[in-house]
Design a protein around this motif. Sequence first.
Motif, PDB file in Angstrom:
ATOM      1  N   ASN A  68       7.118   1.109   7.509  1.00  0.00           N
ATOM      2  CA  ASN A  68       6.190   1.247   8.637  1.00  0.00           C
ATOM      3  C   ASN A  68       6.847   0.812   9.946  1.00  0.00           C
ATOM      4  O   ASN A  68       6.679   1.472  10.979  1.00  0.00           O
ATOM      5  N   LYS A  69       7.579  -0.291   9.909  1.00  0.00           N
ATOM      6  CA  LYS A  69       8.264  -0.775  11.117  1.00  0.00           C
ATOM      7  C   LYS A  69       9.298   0.236  11.586  1.00  0.00           C
ATOM      8  O   LYS A  69       9.446   0.471  12.790  1.00  0.00           O
ATOM      9  N   GLY A  70      10.028   0.823  10.649  1.00  0.00           N
ATOM     10  CA  GLY A  70      10.998   1.859  11.003  1.00  0.00           C
ATOM     11  C   GLY A  70      10.306   3.075  11.591  1.00  0.00           C
ATOM     12  O   GLY A  70      10.739   3.639  12.595  1.00  0.00           O
ATOM     13  N   TRP A  71       9.209   3.493  10.967  1.00  0.00           N
ATOM     14  CA  TRP A  71       8.417   4.640  11.429  1.00  0.00           C
ATOM     15  C   TRP A  71       7.954   4.404  12.865  1.00  0.00           C
ATOM     16  O   TRP A  71       8.041   5.276  13.721  1.00  0.00           O
ATOM     17  N   GLN A  72       7.452   3.208  13.127  1.00  0.00           N
ATOM     18  CA  GLN A  72       6.906   2.889  14.445  1.00  0.00           C
ATOM     19  C   GLN A  72       7.981   2.591  15.487  1.00  0.00           C
ATOM     20  O   GLN A  72       7.697   2.566  16.678  1.00  0.00           O
ATOM     21  N   SER A  73       9.215   2.414  15.061  1.00  0.00           N
ATOM     22  CA  SER A  73      10.296   2.111  16.002  1.00  0.00           C
ATOM     23  C   SER A  73      10.823   3.353  16.713  1.00  0.00           C
ATOM     24  O   SER A  73      11.584   3.240  17.677  1.00  0.00           O
ATOM     25  N   VAL A  74      10.438   4.534  16.254  1.00  0.00           N
ATOM     26  CA  VAL A  74      10.899   5.779  16.867  1.00  0.00           C
ATOM     27  C   VAL A  74      10.201   5.953  18.211  1.00  0.00           C
ATOM     28  O   VAL A  74       8.978   5.870  18.304  1.00  0.00           O
ATOM     29  N   ARG A  75      11.000   6.186  19.244  1.00  0.00           N
ATOM     30  CA  ARG A  75      10.454   6.354  20.593  1.00  0.00           C
ATOM     31  C   ARG A  75      10.419   7.837  20.960  1.00  0.00           C
ATOM     32  O   ARG A  75      11.096   8.663  20.331  1.00  0.00           O
ATOM     33  N   ALA A  76       9.664   8.153  21.972  1.00  0.00           N
ATOM     34  CA  ALA A  76       9.537   9.547  22.427  1.00  0.00           C
ATOM     35  C   ALA A  76      10.897  10.117  22.822  1.00  0.00           C
ATOM     36  O   ALA A  76      11.191  11.281  22.557  1.00  0.00           O
ATOM     37  N   ILE A  77      11.740   9.292  23.432  1.00  0.00           N
ATOM     38  CA  ILE A  77      13.059   9.779  23.850  1.00  0.00           C
ATOM     39  C   ILE A  77      13.921  10.127  22.631  1.00  0.00           C
ATOM     40  O   ILE A  77      14.714  11.071  22.678  1.00  0.00           O
ATOM     41  N   ASP A  78      13.775   9.376  21.541  1.00  0.00           N
ATOM     42  CA  ASP A  78      14.518   9.683  20.314  1.00  0.00           C
ATOM     43  C   ASP A  78      14.164  11.080  19.821  1.00  0.00           C
ATOM     44  O   ASP A  78      15.042  11.873  19.456  1.00  0.00           O
ATOM     45  N   ILE A  79      12.874  11.380  19.828  1.00  0.00           N
ATOM     46  CA  ILE A  79      12.389  12.686  19.374  1.00  0.00           C
ATOM     47  C   ILE A  79      12.874  13.776  20.316  1.00  0.00           C
ATOM     48  O   ILE A  79      13.377  14.815  19.878  1.00  0.00           O
ATOM     49  N   GLN A  80      12.737  13.560  21.618  1.00  0.00           N
ATOM     50  CA  GLN A  80      13.126  14.571  22.592  1.00  0.00           C
ATOM     51  C   GLN A  80      14.614  14.894  22.515  1.00  0.00           C
ATOM     52  O   GLN A  80      15.010  16.060  22.585  1.00  0.00           O
ATOM     53  N   LEU A  81      15.444  13.874  22.355  1.00  0.00           N
ATOM     54  CA  LEU A  81      16.886  14.115  22.232  1.00  0.00           C
ATOM     55  C   LEU A  81      17.206  14.940  20.991  1.00  0.00           C
ATOM     56  O   LEU A  81      18.048  15.837  21.035  1.00  0.00           O
ATOM     57  N   ARG A  82      16.535  14.657  19.895  1.00  0.00           N
ATOM     58  CA  ARG A  82      16.770  15.416  18.664  1.00  0.00           C
ATOM     59  C   ARG A  82      16.290  16.856  18.811  1.00  0.00           C
ATOM     60  O   ARG A  82      16.974  17.789  18.402  1.00  0.00           O
ATOM     61  N   VAL A  83      15.117  17.044  19.415  1.00  0.00           N
ATOM     62  CA  VAL A  83      14.586  18.399  19.630  1.00  0.00           C
ATOM     63  C   VAL A  83      15.524  19.181  20.553  1.00  0.00           C
ATOM     64  O   VAL A  83      15.855  20.335  20.272  1.00  0.00           O
TER      65      VAL A  83
END
Length: 87
Positions: A49-64
């Motif tokens: 859960n802590k790992g799941w919640q540690s993902v930030r919007a910028i992490d997602i945007q960079l991957r996308v």
Amino acid sequence: MGKNWDWSYQKGREKRMGLEVDARMHNMPFDPRKIPLHSHCNTMQSYFNKGWQSVRAIDIQLRVDGQQSYKLARTALKQSFGESNGN
């Protein structure tokens, strides 16, 4: 943190990144509050859960952005040179 806890934390990050990037790439809804079950062990699930919640919007945007850049480059190469590897 123990090795198993680190592993669960990393799996939480990886799972969220994979699911959320896939959802964005296919214009599908994604609810980050719906954390999947990783383990019946409360401690392992807590680190997931802590790992799941540690993902930030910028992490997602960079991957996308990286995925989209890869698709665009692959399409451009395909148009320039044709199909490769028999595909």
